[in-house]
Design an enzyme around this catalytic site. Structure first.
Site, short mmCIF file in Angstrom:
data_model
loop_
_atom_site.label_atom_id
_atom_site.label_comp_id
_atom_site.label_asym_id
_atom_site.label_seq_id
_atom_site.Cartn_x
_atom_site.Cartn_y
_atom_site.Cartn_z
N ASP A 285 0.86 -1.17 0.00
CA ASP A 285 0.00 0.00 0.00
C ASP A 285 0.91 1.24 0.00
O ASP A 285 2.14 1.13 0.13
CB ASP A 285 -0.98 -0.02 1.19
CG ASP A 285 -2.23 0.80 0.87
OD1 ASP A 285 -2.15 1.68 -0.01
OD2 ASP A 285 -3.28 0.57 1.49
C1 BGC Z 1 -5.07 3.02 -0.22
C2 BGC Z 1 -5.14 1.95 -1.28
C3 BGC Z 1 -4.94 2.54 -2.65
C4 BGC Z 1 -3.62 3.29 -2.67
C5 BGC Z 1 -3.30 3.91 -4.02
C6 BGC Z 1 -3.84 3.89 -0.37
O1 BGC Z 1 -3.86 4.97 0.49
O2 BGC Z 1 -5.10 2.43 1.06
O3 BGC Z 1 -6.36 1.28 -1.20
O4 BGC Z 1 -4.97 1.54 -3.61
O5 BGC Z 1 -3.67 4.33 -1.70
O6 BGC Z 1 -4.13 4.94 -4.32
#
Ligand code: BGC
Length: 729
Positions: A285
């Protein structure tokens, strides 16, 4: 240009996800030619926006970031975050494929959570349709439209079980049940990764695992979970998505048993790859690897170098938007903190996914071909159908559907606001028409006048406006809920009740004495006992997407008979949360009025609206309910009769409860469902078959075969039905 030369030497069977351009041996040969810097490069994802103001022409007259272009040229970048438009995508890809030493193509990922140009209802809403075919079609829509924004990878589906509506990300989930979430996970993966498009894209199951159990419903918070709960409840939707072929998985931000998921070897290697058989690539993440190291964050490593080593050893293939791998992984390898063999394993996973995606043969997006595959009207129609089918009728004393010719006073915030209608995570809302509820009612020929009269939070109700609108109307239709972006990531709430201004509006509308229809638009269940008491009808419309105005108007006017069923429970009060139907049993089961049974002293025990619940404009009667064990399956049957005056769809649900087990088991568990359409007076015998093996369960790390006595129900929701019984010997 290594790859391209190699490709000419191999015969390619066919294009598409299953058609691998390179054999595994060829991938290993490619790997053996990579320098450590190039290997680490594949494991790095940075923003497609780049970091530098210095820009270079991309050859098509557009500007792209010069520093980023240089990094790609040097083989230092494996993927980009953020759809960047087809021209930029192709410009970046050209540098990767034609100017870098080995010509390995890029992946570009973006969160297409419930649509791209066309936005479907938010996932929580879509889950309430209980329809795998619709979910799959939703995934296909994402697959068709994503390449047109310049991306070939979506960070969807989010398959986190969500039992706590305080957690804003419940909006992105399929709700609280493992079976519903598993089927939706598999259907979305099948749809998203369809080969029947000009440019196949990759799906990403996230967030591995248990993220929905964030304590207090506060995003990014710690998670405490037994191994039994992990295996029985939280892992199945990942297992289903992996079985459906998901190419990528994103580990979660939080700690599990004290170890952040991003560096948790037990989760990422033993369970994800070992037990669930995942063969694709993992992507962290956002900066989640780096956050393990910093002392004021997780603090389980003493710096980026050691955290990079830990993450690679655990099984994290790519580092999203952090600089740990980019800046320290090569030195960590040189110092022997992690082996180059472990790095090779990660790179191999990444190359295999790029290969499986068809990027070696077809790295560029052919905009014309991608466009030719999209029919904007058909996508808008699908979104309209999805909005109507996701809506859940929570209460109705006859005020709905709106009778033709009625004069309607439409009030409340959100009725004429596109961004509120589409909800969280909708970066774009660009289908040709994007109707609000005002537009939808117009299109359905309703005679109405709209006055906003109150906002979502703060301010005062314009009581006079409500009174005068109601005076000239036969019915008041009033919108309540949350602003479109109040759900989603890091939008936790400590209070799920309606803000005071909305409660005041309920009083003002009630005081008009006119029939009162409430339309809820929100990204999570809310605590709405006041509304449940005051309104004559309540339609939960969620954030219904770019065709939401049409879809919701279709249900209000009765053009479509609502058939949505809750996949999450509505509490009376926030203090009941987390609230879920399949709770583990207690030695003191609740009994109304009994002092020493589990209860609250200041409110009801159960949900205001339970899991599986939803009304239609007709009624159904259940009779001849039976359950039998037939060989290796359980067969539920019931006669369902439409006893009302309209054609309608009933979602028949099958539940079981094991009476005695190694560990205390849930009070009820959903085992299957069937949707049946019946004309007025029509009756049909519905049969739901469940493999007996599906009743097996985990007691910590031990899989236990289901046996002994069971109770069972075939019912319209998780609280109803005649109690049946069966045994497994
Ligand atoms: C979120 C993810 C997301 C990623 C990219 C993160 O803050 O938890 O679900 O895919 O950002 O945007």
């Amino acid at each position: 240009m290594y790859c391209r030369k190699l490709i000419t030497a191999v015969s390619i069977a066919a294009a598409g996800l299953s058609a691998a351009a390179l054999t595994d041996v060829e991938i290993d040969e490619l790997l053996s030619r990579m320098t450590l810097v190039e290997k680490v490069g594949q494991m790095v994802q940075v923003s497609s926006g780049g970091k530098s103001a210095a820009e270079a022409e991309d050859g098509s007259g557009r500007k792209i970031d010069a520093v980023l272009a240089g990094q790609i040229r040097n083989g230092e970048i494996g993927s980009l975050l953020g759809a960047c438009g087809v021209k930029n995508f192709n410009a970046f890809q050209k540098i990767a494929v034609e100017e870098s030493r080995l010509g390995i193509p890029l992946m570009v990922g973006h969160d297409m959570i419930h649509g791209v140009f066309t936005q479907l209802p938010i996932p929580l809403a879509l889950s309430c349709a209980w329809d795998e075919e619709l979910w799959c079609k939703g995934g296909e829509l994402i697959a068709r439209e994503t390449p047109l924004k310049g991306a070939n990878w979506t960070f969807t589906p989010m398959v986190d079980i969500s039992r706590d509506p305080r957690w804003g990300r419940i909006a992105e989930s399929a709700g609280q049940d493992a079976l519903v979430a598993s089927r939706m996970s598999a259907a979305l993966v099948r749809g998203i990764q369809t080969k029947d498009v000009a440019h196949p894209i990759a799906a990403c199951l996230k967030h591995f695992v248990g993220y929905g159990a964030a304590m207090s419903g506060r995003d990014y918070n710690e998670v405490e979970m037994s191994e039994s709960t992990l295996r029985n409840v939280y892992l199945p939707p990942f297992a289903a998505g992996i079985d459906a072929g998901a190419l990528t998985v994103m580990p979660a931000f939080h700690t599990f048993n004290g170890v952040p998921c991003s560096v948790n070897k037990w989760l990422l290697s033993d369970i994800l790859r070992g037990e669930l058989g995942f063969k694709g690539m993992t992507i962290s993440d956002y900066n989640a690897v780096g956050e393990c190291a910093w002392p004021d964050h997780h603090g389980v490593a003493d710096g980026d170098e050691s955290v990079s080593a830990m993450a690679v050893a655990a099984g994290m293939d790519q580092d999203m938007m952090g600089e740990s791998y980019m800046k320290t992984l090569a030195s960590a390898v040189k110092k022997g903190l992690v082996s180059e063999k472990a790095v090779d394993g990660c790179v191999r996973n990444i190359l295999r996914v790029k290969n499986a995606l068809g990027l070696i043969e077809k790295p560029y997006i052919d905009e014309a071909a991608a466009k030719a595959g999209v029919d904007w009207k058909a996508d808008a129609a699908l979104a309209r159908e999805a909005a109507a089918r996701s809506a859940v009728l929570l209460k109705n004393n006859g005020a709905l559907p709106l009778k033709p010719g009625l004069k309607v006073a439409l009030v409340g915030p959100g009725a004429d606001d596109l961004w509120h209608t589409v909800g969280c995570w909708a970066t774009w809302a660009e289908n040709t028409s994007n109707p609000t509820l005002v537009d939808g009612l117009k299109a359905d020929g309703v005679d109405f006048k709209y006055v906003k009269a109150y906002g979502f939070r703060g301010g005062k109700v314009d009581v006079a406006a409500i009174q005068s609108a109601a005076a000239n109307a036969d019915v008041v239709v009033a919108c309540f809920g949350e602003q479109g972006r109040e759900a989603g990531e890091n939008n936790s709430r400590m209070d799920l009740s309606l803000p005071k201004v909305q409660l005041d509006a309920i009083d003002a509308i009630k005081a008009t004495g006119k029939p009162f229809v409430a339309v809820l638009m929100n990204g999570r269940p809310l605590a709405i006992p006041e509304l449940a008491e005051a309104a004559d009808a309540i339609l939960e419309a969620w954030n219904p997407g770019t065709s939401g105005g049409w879809g919701i108007a279709d249900v209000l006017t009765g053009r479509i008979n609502p058939s949505g069923r809750l996949t999450t429970e509505f509490p009376y009060a926030t203090g009941q949360c987390p609230l879920y139907y399949n709770k583990t049993r207690t030695g003191r089961p609740h009994k109304d009025g009994e002092r020493w049974t589990t209860r609250y002293i200041d409110g009801p025990y159960g949900a205001l609206y339970p899991f599986g619940y939803g009304l239609t404009y007709t009624t159904f009667e259940y009779s001849d309910e039976k359950v039998v064990v037939d060989g290796d399956k359980l067969v539920f049957t019931a006669k369902i009769r439409n006893t009302g005056l309209r054609e309608g769809v009933e979602t028949v649900q099958a539940y079981t409860r094991q009476l005695v087990a190694v560990e205390s088991r849930p009070v009820r568990e959903l085992r299957g469902w069937k949707r049946v359409a019946l004309a007025p007076g029509e009756e049909s015998v519905v049969a739901i078959e469940v493999p007996l093996a599906n009743l097996d369960y985990w007691a910590a790390s031990r899989k236990v075969a289901a046996s002994g006595e069971f109770e069972a129900w075939i019912a319209p929701d998780s609280t109803k039905g005649k109690k049946l019984g069966f045994s497994i010997r």
